[in-house]
Write an enzyme that holds these catalytic residues in place. Structure first.
Site, PDB file in Angstrom:
ATOM      1  N   GLN A  87       0.900  -0.976  -0.016  1.00 22.17           N
ATOM      2  CA  GLN A  87       0.086   0.026   0.307  1.00 22.17           C
ATOM      3  C   GLN A  87       0.647   1.422  -0.278  1.00 22.17           C
ATOM      4  OE1 GLN A  87      -2.310   1.857   3.258  1.00 22.17           O
ATOM      5  NE2 GLN A  87      -4.032   1.256   2.775  1.00 22.17           N
ATOM      6  N   CYS A 116      -6.465   7.473   4.615  1.00 22.31           N
ATOM      7  CA  CYS A 116      -6.106   7.761   5.851  1.00 22.31           C
ATOM      8  C   CYS A 116      -6.170   9.533   6.104  1.00 22.31           C
ATOM      9  CB  CYS A 116      -4.794   7.858   5.669  1.00 22.31           C
ATOM     10  SG  CYS A 116      -4.123   8.227   7.029  1.00 22.31           S
ATOM     11  N   LYS A 155      -7.940   1.793  -1.257  1.00 21.85           N
ATOM     12  CA  LYS A 155      -8.523   1.962   0.306  1.00 21.85           C
ATOM     13  C   LYS A 155      -9.480   3.325   0.614  1.00 21.85           C
ATOM     14  CE  LYS A 155      -8.540  -0.159   4.870  1.00 21.85           C
ATOM     15  NZ  LYS A 155      -8.560   1.584   5.767  1.00 21.85           N
ATOM     16  N   ARG A 243      -7.267  -3.364  14.107  1.00 23.80           N
ATOM     17  CA  ARG A 243      -7.568  -3.390  15.655  1.00 23.80           C
ATOM     18  C   ARG A 243      -7.295  -4.769  16.056  1.00 23.80           C
ATOM     19  NH1 ARG A 243     -10.589   0.443  17.676  1.00 23.80           N
ATOM     20  NH2 ARG A 243     -12.292   0.162  16.108  1.00 23.80           N
TER      21      ARG A 243
END
EC number: 1.3.1.91
Length: 492
Positions: A87, A116, A155, A243
């Site tokens: 990525q 992000c 993404k 996470r």
């Protein structure tokens, strides 16, 4: 147009999300062990990657992309080659293509981060900043699809309105990408905000390419069976876990979560075997310990200042020593096959005073040999010591020569960092003059005690924090972990 030569299936897959500081090689291999089908590396910035050179590391059996300052920016190995996605953070189509071509022979796919929300990504027009520039998105993705041999994905996060989101993803699909990962939160939202399964579902029902659902950790995903529930709730082809996988990578194991201590020890073994920088290892282990950071185990981890000390904190001291011996043996075998690589520094070595010494734990961290030598030169009204250091290409070890009063001094033992090599050269000079060299228990009354520094820090140089350096070139202070809302992770 280049035809993609590797077909990677994105249907019905368990995927490790890209996570800053977490998605390095040890974590990716661990996730594969526990059942992940595809693993993403952490977001790596195009400008940084374009400065790197590709190096085959025969000692570790890895491929390293090494920056000019010798930091390993990206490390991969054959075992993950068919399942690792690279990525990148980018805002320029041509730079993106250059990076893709640099890494395409060593990865399974190329992904562009468009989700992000952190400033370090968006301020350069990367990450979620791209969501407001569909033309740029189209140009970057189209250029990559036409120019690289690997499947291309991206993404994203959802936009403020569902209509705008659906319009964007349909335009993205037309670029020819292989799949799209969707984090079901808006740019300004954080982990404490609920993920929108409905928005991901609407996207999945609109597109014909695979949609990868992301953002379900904690609220939806706490164990393996929850992953399938999240997939069904979003109608997605696959699920990307961030996470929950960071907290315990065995989340991908259909038999259920493994005990945390077992998982952490397995992670440490990979970190040592692949020479992961100890600060990165420590960070990832702290993410796993979470509320147990104040436990005896957590305090030992907090205090650790090297990979060896981390291993000792988890009862893996013998493993560390055995692995270190194995790596040293490999280096020696490689050097024996290429004797030209062991030549001394390319200079006239006549008149150099040499000894076989190393800067190790026998020396005080408060008063280093370089400090002793500098203080002695000042007392004797001599010019400051001058260090000249070279690096051996084969094993990336260092050797330093220090000049004091026109005399040169050098250790014949090569070291794994420039700073350690300089300390060794200082020891040779001090020892040849019969001067205190900072060994533990040695009296050095003329030196002021300084704040504790790690053995391979340079007290005479600027305080520069380094990361992901091959070997252990620096000792960073422990950074307390913040709450989830301040997490640096991309894959929320």
């Amino acid at each position: 147009m280049i035809v993609n030569s590797l077909s990677l299936c994105y249907h019905n897959k368990l995927i490790l999300a890209p996570m800053v500081r977490v998605g390095t090689l040890p974590m990716r291999l661990l996730a594969l062990d526990y059942g992940a089908d595809i693993v993403y590396c952490e977001e790596l910035i195009d400008l940084k990657m374009l400065q790197c050179k590709r190096v085959v590391n025969e000692v570790l059996s890895t491929v390293d992309f090494v920056a000019p300052d010798d930091r390993v920016v990206f490390r991969t190995c054959e075992r993950e080659q068919s399942r690792v996605i690279f990525q990148m953070g980018t805002s320029d189509a041509e730079r993106a293509l250059a990076v893709a071509r640099l890494v395409e022979n060593d990865v399974a796919g190329i992904d562009v981060n468009m989700g992000c929300p952190k400033e370090y990504s968006t301020k350069g027009g990367m990450g979620a900043a791209l969501l407001s520039d569909p033309d740029k998105i189209e140009k970057i993705l189209s250029t990559l699809v036409k120019g690289t041999r690997r499947p291309v994905t991206c993404k994203i996060r959802i936009l403020p309105s569902l209509e705008d989101t659906l319009s964007l993803v349909k335009r993205i699909e037309r670029t020819g990408i292989a799949a799209i990962a969707v984090h079901g939160r808006k740019r300004e939202e954080r982990p404490q905000h609920p993920v929108s399964c409905e928005a991901i579902k609407a996207i999945a029902e609109t597109l014909s390419i695979p949609v990868i659902a992301n953002g379900g950790s904690h609220d939806h995903i706490q164990e393996y069976l929850d992953i399938e529930d999240f997939r069904q709730a979003t109608a997605a082809s696959s699920v990307m876990v961030a996470r929950a996988a960071m907290w315990n990578p065995s989340i991908f194991l259909k038999e259920g979560l493994r005990p945390l201590e077992e998982v952490m020890k397995k992670y440490i073994r990979y970190a040592v075997q692949y020479d992961n920088h100890y600060t990165n290892t420590k960070y990832c282990l702290c993410q796993m310990l979470r509320e147990q950071l104040e436990s005896p185990q957590g305090k030992l981890l907090h205090a650790a200042q090297s990979s060896q000390e981390i291993c000792e904190a988890f009862g893996l001291g013998a493993f560390y020593e055995e692995t270190a011996r194995e790596l040293d043996t490999r280096r020696a075998e490689l050097l024996a096959r290429t004797p030209e690589a062991v030549e001394e520094p390319a200079e006239d070595t006549s008149g150099i005073i040499k000894m076989a010494v190393k800067f190790d734990r026998a020396y005080s961290p408060q008063v280093t040999p370089k400090m002793c030598l500098l203080e002695w030169c000042r007392r004797e009204k001599l010019a400051q010591p001058v260090y000249e250091t070279v690096q051996r290409p084969l094993d990336r070890l260092f050797c330093s020569v220090v000049t004091v009063a026109e005399q040169k001094y050098q250790s014949t033992l090569w070291d794994k960092s420039k700073k350690l090599a300089e300390q060794a050269a200082a020891i040779v000079c001090l020892r040849s003059q019969g001067l205190p060299e900072g060994r533990l228990g040695e009296e050095s009354p003329s030196l002021h005690k300084r704040k504790r520094e790690a053995p391979d820090q340079d007290p005479e140089g600027p305080r520069v924090q380094e990361s992901a350096v091959p070997g252990e070139l620096c000792k960073k202070p422990f950074v307390a972990l913040g709450s989830g809302k301040d997490s640096p992770l991309e894959g929320w």
